[in-house]
Design a protein around this motif. Structure first.
Motif, mmCIF file in Angstrom:
data_model
loop_
_atom_site.group_PDB
_atom_site.id
_atom_site.type_symbol
_atom_site.label_atom_id
_atom_site.label_comp_id
_atom_site.label_asym_id
_atom_site.label_seq_id
_atom_site.Cartn_x
_atom_site.Cartn_y
_atom_site.Cartn_z
ATOM 1 N N ASP A 186 28.511 78.437 18.290
ATOM 2 C CA ASP A 186 29.723 79.218 18.043
ATOM 3 C C ASP A 186 29.295 80.669 17.878
ATOM 4 O O ASP A 186 28.431 80.980 17.043
ATOM 5 N N PHE A 187 29.873 81.548 18.671
ATOM 6 C CA PHE A 187 29.530 82.969 18.649
ATOM 7 C C PHE A 187 30.739 83.723 18.133
ATOM 8 O O PHE A 187 31.856 83.530 18.625
ATOM 9 N N ASP A 188 30.537 84.564 17.145
ATOM 10 C CA ASP A 188 31.640 85.251 16.473
ATOM 11 C C ASP A 188 32.547 85.971 17.477
ATOM 12 O O ASP A 188 32.077 86.773 18.287
ATOM 13 N N GLY A 189 33.843 85.647 17.438
ATOM 14 C CA GLY A 189 34.807 86.322 18.295
ATOM 15 C C GLY A 189 35.059 85.633 19.625
ATOM 16 O O GLY A 189 35.963 86.035 20.360
ATOM 17 N N PHE A 190 34.272 84.594 19.959
ATOM 18 C CA PHE A 190 34.464 83.889 21.231
ATOM 19 C C PHE A 190 35.312 82.637 21.013
ATOM 20 O O PHE A 190 35.138 81.934 20.019
ATOM 21 N N MET B 188 22.540 95.202 18.834
ATOM 22 C CA MET B 188 22.754 93.760 18.744
ATOM 23 C C MET B 188 21.542 93.047 19.328
ATOM 24 O O MET B 188 20.777 93.623 20.110
ATOM 25 N N ALA B 189 21.367 91.792 18.915
ATOM 26 C CA ALA B 189 20.222 91.029 19.402
ATOM 27 C C ALA B 189 20.525 89.545 19.335
ATOM 28 O O ALA B 189 21.268 89.090 18.463
ATOM 29 N N THR B 190 19.935 88.807 20.286
ATOM 30 C CA THR B 190 20.025 87.348 20.283
ATOM 31 C C THR B 190 18.620 86.769 20.403
ATOM 32 O O THR B 190 17.754 87.341 21.077
ATOM 33 N N SER B 191 18.401 85.611 19.756
ATOM 34 C CA SER B 191 17.135 84.887 19.911
ATOM 35 C C SER B 191 17.061 84.202 21.258
ATOM 36 O O SER B 191 15.984 83.918 21.761
ATOM 37 N N PHE B 192 18.236 83.902 21.814
ATOM 38 C CA PHE B 192 18.301 83.128 23.052
ATOM 39 C C PHE B 192 18.430 84.051 24.269
ATOM 40 O O PHE B 192 18.467 85.268 24.145
ATOM 41 N N HIS B 193 18.479 83.439 25.444
ATOM 42 C CA HIS B 193 18.456 84.154 26.723
ATOM 43 C C HIS B 193 19.817 84.027 27.426
ATOM 44 O O HIS B 193 19.978 83.159 28.284
ATOM 45 N N PRO B 194 20.782 84.880 27.126
ATOM 46 C CA PRO B 194 22.090 84.755 27.784
ATOM 47 C C PRO B 194 22.039 85.083 29.274
ATOM 48 O O PRO B 194 22.940 84.718 30.023
ATOM 49 N N GLU B 195 20.962 85.732 29.708
ATOM 50 C CA GLU B 195 20.866 86.144 31.114
ATOM 51 C C GLU B 195 20.541 84.984 32.056
ATOM 52 O O GLU B 195 20.694 85.113 33.270
ATOM 53 N N ASP C 179 27.355 82.138 32.123
ATOM 54 C CA ASP C 179 28.302 82.666 31.136
ATOM 55 C C ASP C 179 27.944 84.133 30.844
ATOM 56 O O ASP C 179 26.855 84.428 30.355
ATOM 57 N N ASP C 180 28.878 85.040 31.153
ATOM 58 C CA ASP C 180 28.562 86.473 30.990
ATOM 59 C C ASP C 180 29.185 87.089 29.735
ATOM 60 O O ASP C 180 29.170 88.305 29.563
ATOM 61 N N ARG C 181 29.703 86.248 28.833
ATOM 62 C CA ARG C 181 30.462 86.807 27.698
ATOM 63 C C ARG C 181 29.613 87.625 26.738
ATOM 64 O O ARG C 181 30.093 88.614 26.179
ATOM 65 N N VAL C 182 28.366 87.246 26.529
ATOM 66 C CA VAL C 182 27.514 88.014 25.605
ATOM 67 C C VAL C 182 27.230 89.394 26.195
ATOM 68 O O VAL C 182 27.275 90.411 25.509
#
Length: 199
Positions: free
Chosen positions: A125-129, A174-181, A185-188
């Motif tokens: 769950d990502f805040d705001g999504f 902002m930063a994420t531990s994971f790899h959204p690239e 899914d392009d939301r991040v």
């Protein structure tokens, strides 16, 4: 703001994937290897890769201080995996004399989930999504401690690491531990582009 120009730190790491996603969203995306390219950027992505190598290459290519200055000066910056480590003010289990660009008042634990063989995927769950984000973790860090003014955007929801913070934001950073690239899914990335447009 007209379509912003977003740079991707391009001396090491998952550069192409970020450039592709950003271009698909409709912004101008450029690789950043020198100060002249950095000067064109309204925002910057620091990709996943090897944080110690990134810092050394940034020094070699005389980008380290210019990056720090732009980040301190308010340029929106988004770090993924190793990029999170590069933006962190403090590191646990870092290499000897490991440098970071800093700016985010967080403590991160390097390789927190274990080695490459402990890489995994899961929904967050990502805040705001409205719907969960499918997150890919590869030798990922996690956030041990948040400073004042830093908000957690996502945490691990189950398993031994439940409750660990894996996405943060503080103002223009902002930063994420994971790899959204690595996901479709392009939301991040859109979240970050909105941050750039608001700055």
């Amino acid at each position: 703001m007209p379509s912003p120009t977003i740079g991707v730190f391009a001396l090491q790491g998952d550069v192409r994937e970020h450039l592709r996603l950003l271009t698909e969203i409709g912004v101008t995306a450029i690789g950043v290897r020198r100060t002249s390219e950095l000067a064109q950027c309204d925002g910057l992505v620091i990709p996943g890769g090897e944080s110690t190598t990134m810092a050394k290459l940034a020094r070699t290519f005389e980008l380290f201080e210019p990056l720090q200055e732009r980040i301190r000066g308010g340029m929106p910056t988004f770090g993924t995996c190793a990029g999170m480590i590069m933006l962190a003010d403090r590191i646990e289990d870092g290499a000897h004399d490991q440098e970071t660009l800093g700016g985010l008042d967080i403590t991160v634990r390097r390789n927190a989930f274990g080695r490459q063989v402990h890489s995994f995927e899961g929904d967050l769950d990502f805040d705001g999504f409205d719907a969960p984000v499918h997150a890919v973790f590869i030798r990922a860090p996690w956030v041990e401690q948040l400073g004042p003014g830093v908000e957690a955007l996502a945490t691990i929801q189950s398993g031994e690491a439940a409750g660990r913070i894996v996405a943060v934001r503080a103002g223009h950073l902002m930063a994420t531990s994971f790899h959204p690239e690595v996901d479709a899914d392009d939301r991040v990335h859109r979240y970050f582009v909105d941050l750039v447009r608001q700055s």
